[in-house]
Motif scaffolding. Structure first.
Motif, short mmCIF file in Angstrom:
data_model
loop_
_atom_site.label_atom_id
_atom_site.label_comp_id
_atom_site.label_asym_id
_atom_site.label_seq_id
_atom_site.Cartn_x
_atom_site.Cartn_y
_atom_site.Cartn_z
N PHE A 174 22.95 42.85 45.33
CA PHE A 174 23.99 42.04 45.97
C PHE A 174 24.12 40.71 45.24
O PHE A 174 23.11 40.04 44.93
N ASP A 175 25.34 40.33 44.95
CA ASP A 175 25.61 39.08 44.26
C ASP A 175 25.66 37.95 45.28
O ASP A 175 26.59 37.84 46.06
N GLU A 176 24.65 37.08 45.27
CA GLU A 176 24.57 35.99 46.24
C GLU A 176 25.23 34.71 45.75
O GLU A 176 25.22 33.71 46.46
N SER A 177 25.80 34.72 44.57
CA SER A 177 26.39 33.50 44.02
C SER A 177 27.61 33.08 44.81
O SER A 177 28.33 33.91 45.39
N ILE A 178 27.85 31.78 44.84
CA ILE A 178 29.04 31.22 45.49
C ILE A 178 29.76 30.33 44.49
O ILE A 178 29.13 29.79 43.57
#
Length: 394
Positions: A174-178
């Motif tokens: 899962f890509d947690e970047s914002i």
């Protein structure tokens, strides 16, 4: 090693003054094995992604070449036929895949390539049934200890159990970047839209445990029971009602009321993400390997403490995402400017009204004072006339 400059005879004959640099080497300078430094290389780039896609059969070998989807005289019918044949080819053949390829598949892809993450329990059972028809030892003749069949069985055992599936889905990539601060207005929807979309993966209405409970409640209880429960929920003022979907992100023309509903959902966002497995790995605690109850209890306390910290960090990440989105949202910016303008306009109207009221009060007071002065003057004049008449009578 000094380079030597030489000139080719044909160049001299043509009058070209181009020196040719050559190196004379007698040995290859190569360091010893103990002098070589081991480094970790992160593969990246279009070529590597294309290689991975072909390795996992996500794309054809001739993809993006001049021979791929080449037009012909059959038109749309042939295109649809080729698309259907393409879909049949896309299904994984686990028996022909190497251990490296199998390790890169998640449990959903193991059961069926097109099986989505938020599938129902019935969809998972159907996919497992199809996989058993293909990979069962009675079909393949590879024995009960076949790694492929054991992988399929493990995938089903995990995804069919609500809590195990909950923990497993939380550990999937899962890509947690914002997005960073300062996103341009014209890029806001294309930057933030996909981020909110992928974070819906952990919304409460996508909780695997809740979905299975809902399926059980809808299929395993009597009809009257559900009706009574729904009536009770409506009579309780909707306190037990759960959010079933997220308001749309919208675009530049979305009404501001819908925008407020969207951010209201994310401000009160409830994540079902379970960090138990991740906490076990990071704390390096295996509850099954505990030597005693006390050690197991201590391990569990350490894991729970780590889970609580991760959950707190997860909610902080969501809150930061919402704050940055609200700060960069052009719709909210326009609404703030409109509210500020309306507030200033109302303040100006109020100020003018107060000034007009004060002016009217001043004029009324002046008028009243003038009338009072005139009336007093008339009374004084009457008193004076009476006094004069009395004096003349005497």
């Amino acid at each position: 090693m000094a380079p030597e400059y030489k000139e080719r005879e044909e160049d001299n004959m043509n009058g070209a003054d181009i020196p040719i640099i050559t190196f004379n080497s007698t040995s290859l300078d190569w360091p010893a094995d103990d002098e070589l430094e081991e480094v970790e290389v992160q593969c990246a780039g279009r070529a590597f992604l294309a290689f991975e896609s072909r390795l996992l059969s996500l794309r054809d070998f001739l993809h993006d070449s001049s021979f791929h989807n080449k037009g012909n005289d059959t038109g749309g019918v042939a295109a649809s036929d080729s698309a259907a044949a393409d879909d049949n080819k896309k299904e994984y053949d686990l028996l022909s895949m190497s251990e490296k390829k199998l390790a890169k598949l998640n449990y959903y892809q193991v059961l069926q390539r097109s099986l989505p993450m938020h599938s129902t329990t019935e969809d998972i059972r159907k996919a497992y049934h199809k996989a058993c028809l293909k990979y069962h030892p009675d079909k393949t003749g590879r024995g009960e200890e076949d790694e492929v069949f054991l992988l399929v069985k493990t995938a089903f055992d995990t995804l069919s159990d609500p809590m195990k599936r909950r923990s497993y889905d939380s550990t999937c990539h899962f890509d947690e970047s914002i997005p960073p601060e300062g996103v341009e207005e014209q890029d806001f929807y294309t930057v933030y839209g996909p981020v909110f979309e992928r974070n819906l993966r952990f919304a409460s209405f996508n909780d695997p445990a809740r979905n299975i409970k809902d399926e059980t409640a809808s299929g395993g209880k009597k009809k009257g029971t559900n009706n009574k429960k729904s009536k009770n929920r409506s009579n309780n003022g909707g306190k037990e009602n759960k959010v079933d979907k997220c308001p749309p992100f919208g675009d530049d023309d979305t009404p501001i009321e819908e925008v407020h509903k969207f951010y209201e959902f994310w401000v009160h966002f409830e994540s079902w993400r379970d960090f138990s497995l991740k906490a076990e790995k990071e704390t390096d605690h295996d509850l099954e390997a505990a030597d005693s109850r006390d050690e197991k209890r201590w391990m569990k306390q350490e894991i729970d403490r780590k889970v609580k910290k991760m959950k707190k960090e997860e909610m902080a990440r969501i809150n930061l995402l919402v704050e940055r989105a609200m700060a960069a949202d052009p719709r909210l910016t326009r609404e703030k400017k409109r509210e500020k303008f309306e507030k200033e306009r109302q303040a100006e109207v109020k100020r003018k009204a107060e000034m007009e009221k004060a002016e009217a009060e001043r004029l009324a007071k002046e008028k009243q004072d003038a009338e009072d002065a005139k009336r007093k003057a008339e009374e004084d004049a009457k008193k004076k006339d009476v006094k004069v008449s009395i004096c003349s009578f005497i």
